[in-house]
Design a protein around this motif. Sequence first.
Motif, mmCIF file in Angstrom:
data_model
loop_
_atom_site.group_PDB
_atom_site.id
_atom_site.type_symbol
_atom_site.label_atom_id
_atom_site.label_comp_id
_atom_site.label_asym_id
_atom_site.label_seq_id
_atom_site.Cartn_x
_atom_site.Cartn_y
_atom_site.Cartn_z
ATOM 1 N N THR A 30 29.932 24.838 40.107
ATOM 2 C CA THR A 30 29.678 23.512 39.530
ATOM 3 C C THR A 30 28.881 23.628 38.237
ATOM 4 O OG1 THR A 30 29.575 22.718 41.804
ATOM 5 C CG2 THR A 30 28.837 21.195 40.091
ATOM 6 N N SER A 31 27.879 24.490 38.264
ATOM 7 C CA SER A 31 27.047 24.678 37.069
ATOM 8 C C SER A 31 27.883 25.208 35.903
ATOM 9 C CB SER A 31 25.914 25.668 37.356
ATOM 10 O OG SER A 31 25.173 25.254 38.473
ATOM 11 N N ASP A 127 20.663 35.760 34.098
ATOM 12 C CA ASP A 127 19.284 35.479 33.661
ATOM 13 C C ASP A 127 18.266 35.875 34.733
ATOM 14 O OD1 ASP A 127 18.585 32.518 35.134
ATOM 15 O OD2 ASP A 127 20.681 33.064 34.925
HETATM 16 P P1 GDP Z 1 28.448 26.233 43.557
HETATM 17 O O1 GDP Z 1 28.139 25.967 45.000
HETATM 18 O O2 GDP Z 1 29.193 27.517 43.405
HETATM 19 O O3 GDP Z 1 29.108 25.092 42.853
HETATM 20 O O4 GDP Z 1 27.045 26.520 42.841
HETATM 21 P P2 GDP Z 1 26.125 25.542 41.962
HETATM 22 O O5 GDP Z 1 26.645 25.380 40.595
HETATM 23 O O6 GDP Z 1 25.847 24.314 42.764
HETATM 24 O O7 GDP Z 1 24.806 26.422 41.842
HETATM 25 C C1 GDP Z 1 24.070 26.823 42.995
HETATM 26 C C2 GDP Z 1 22.619 27.056 42.609
HETATM 27 O O8 GDP Z 1 22.556 28.132 41.676
HETATM 28 C C3 GDP Z 1 21.999 25.855 41.908
HETATM 29 O O9 GDP Z 1 20.664 25.760 42.348
HETATM 30 C C4 GDP Z 1 22.066 26.222 40.433
HETATM 31 O O10 GDP Z 1 21.034 25.639 39.679
HETATM 32 C C5 GDP Z 1 21.911 27.731 40.481
HETATM 33 N N1 GDP Z 1 22.548 28.376 39.336
HETATM 34 C C6 GDP Z 1 23.813 28.197 38.882
HETATM 35 N N2 GDP Z 1 24.046 28.965 37.810
HETATM 36 C C7 GDP Z 1 22.915 29.656 37.585
HETATM 37 C C8 GDP Z 1 22.518 30.637 36.601
HETATM 38 O O11 GDP Z 1 23.252 31.015 35.704
HETATM 39 N N3 GDP Z 1 21.254 31.143 36.718
HETATM 40 C C9 GDP Z 1 20.397 30.751 37.694
HETATM 41 N N4 GDP Z 1 19.183 31.302 37.711
HETATM 42 N N5 GDP Z 1 20.716 29.823 38.607
HETATM 43 C C10 GDP Z 1 21.963 29.292 38.563
#
Ligand code: GDP
Length: 297
Positions: A30-31, A127
């Motif tokens: 999602t991010s 990161d």
């Molecule tokens: P999804 O379940 O695969 O859609 O994952 P999300 O996008 O909801 O991200 C899951 C968690 O990982 C969230 O708390 C995000 O803020 C964190 N997150 C996503 N991308 C990054 C990143 O590049 N770096 C860090 N440190 N955290 C990330």
Amino acid sequence: GLEGEADDPASMKPRPPIVTIMGHVDHGKTSLLDALRSTDVVSGEAGGITQHIGAYQVQLKSGQKITFLDTPGHSAFTAMRARGANATDIAILVVAADDSVMPQTIESINHAKAAGVPLIIAVNKIDLHDAQPEKVLTDLLQHDIQVESMGGSTQAVQVSAKSRIGLDELTDAITLQAELLELAANPDRAADGVVIESQLDKGRGPVATILVNRGTLKRGDIVVAGAQWGKVRAITDERGQQLADAGPSLPVEVLGLDGAPDPGEPFVVVDTEARAREITEYRVRNKRQVSGKAGAA
Ligand code: GDP
């Protein structure tokens, strides 16, 4: 049949790639979708208010366009494959660099392989201080994914969705993969494609987000999608702008269907309302028979 005749090679024009993002829960799908969305130069200019319609298209600085299916996870992907629809050209496999390969990573690899869709690896969260991008690439070897730095042919990019690192590299990788696929479609014919998602809106009635595979969908076209049909009353993009038509790979919302078709359902444009009724009535009958309710009807 419904598929229409094959297209003359001379009629084929390049079309944007359609990209799905897959991977394990919490690895950043999602991010990454959110981060990629902001690479769009057009919405940047318009300061565009965007709405969630299940897919979006970005235009890169180079002018190249990429369509992203905005449904994280692989549920939509699986639904489409189950119906035989081919709505994805390229899959991005997100793997968190602190977590590496997990069960849904492996599932995603298997889905992409079964569908014959090429993968691009996005090693995310680089990161983080405990990120181990090299471990991710080594772990992927056990699942027959050999990235370029290991002598293979799969592209891998290190990214951080959070810190917005590597996004240009990732869109470059998509562009390169799209060039290799030589994606093209004939825009000058009746449209067909696939339903991405749909809903029953209180004010507007049935609303379907669709992706055109071939041809150009026009206002006034008679569309059949699964057991639903209707005359296209409005075509809207993700910025809420009214369009007169929609060509290949452009995700749009369509109003005018008599119900909400299931995600993954193919759609076609037909010549007459009578033909649309004939097809949908046949499908409704078939559905009843399949679900064993023919007698109750
Ligand atoms: P999804 O379940 O695969 O859609 O994952 P999300 O996008 O909801 O991200 C899951 C968690 O990982 C969230 O708390 C995000 O803020 C964190 N997150 C996503 N991308 C990054 C990143 O590049 N770096 C860090 N440190 N955290 C990330």
